[in-house]
Design an enzyme around this catalytic site. Sequence first.
Site, PDB file in Angstrom:
ATOM      1  N   LYS A 140       0.832  -1.205   0.000  1.00  0.00           N
ATOM      2  CA  LYS A 140       0.000   0.000   0.000  1.00  0.00           C
ATOM      3  C   LYS A 140       0.869   1.259   0.000  1.00  0.00           C
ATOM      4  CE  LYS A 140      -4.225  -1.702   2.242  1.00  0.00           C
ATOM      5  NZ  LYS A 140      -5.100  -1.538   3.421  1.00  0.00           N
ATOM      6  N   ALA A 192      -1.399   2.267   6.683  1.00  0.00           N
ATOM      7  CA  ALA A 192      -1.527   1.216   7.693  1.00  0.00           C
ATOM      8  C   ALA A 192      -2.489   0.150   7.188  1.00  0.00           C
ATOM      9  CB  ALA A 192      -2.030   1.805   9.013  1.00  0.00           C
ATOM     10  N   ASP A 193      -2.392  -1.017   7.793  1.00  0.00           N
ATOM     11  CA  ASP A 193      -3.352  -2.080   7.503  1.00  0.00           C
ATOM     12  C   ASP A 193      -3.596  -2.860   8.783  1.00  0.00           C
ATOM     13  OD1 ASP A 193      -4.835  -3.565   5.275  1.00  0.00           O
ATOM     14  OD2 ASP A 193      -3.805  -5.194   6.301  1.00  0.00           O
ATOM     15  N   THR A 194      -4.833  -3.242   8.999  1.00  0.00           N
ATOM     16  CA  THR A 194      -5.217  -3.995  10.196  1.00  0.00           C
ATOM     17  C   THR A 194      -5.751  -5.355   9.783  1.00  0.00           C
ATOM     18  OG1 THR A 194      -5.750  -1.969  11.401  1.00  0.00           O
ATOM     19  CG2 THR A 194      -6.713  -4.013  12.235  1.00  0.00           C
TER      20      THR A 194
END
Length: 200
Positions: free
Chosen positions: A59, A80-82
Amino acid sequence: MPPVLYLASQSPRRLQLLAQLGLSPQTLLPGPQEDAEALEAERPGEPPEVYVRRVTLAKLEAACARRQCRGLPEAPVLCADTTVALGDRILGKPADAADALRTLRLLSGQTHEVFTAVALQAGGQARLALSRSSVDFAAVPEEVLHAYVASGEPFGKAGAYAIQSSLAGWIPTIRGSYSGIMGLPLYETTQLLRDAGVLP
């Protein structure tokens, strides 16, 4: 005047959390020609921690290319990624109501983990940090799950729930970062932004 920071996310929660740090980033969102969802595709046998790191860096790379392609001024880029995981099983964003209900039934009465990776590109260098938390769910009654799905809250969220929603009333314990579970771990993010000179 160039922005202090770009945020490559459309999450209002991430904007809210950055506001707690006194930041108002300019959002850097994918264009209609970009297949943003493809970046989140899982690979068979990939552990959740490896997955969330890979997706976050992908990303970040896409966002930096986007900034350059649009001719925007240079400034640090944050993304960010969760990821929610039950054991080695990744529970992503639900495809529909049935998928959301299925996911929530899996989480009910169990302990799961939430991984949030945050990455920053600044000064020609990419930095990444990872927050890992665990969340205990009490057994949630079926009628509560159905009402939660009907509210629309699960959609667009990893694991089909938000820690700051009504479902928090069924979470007795978390271990780790509340902001990380929301989608942007403030401690790790602050360290990255300080290293890059964005924050004092």
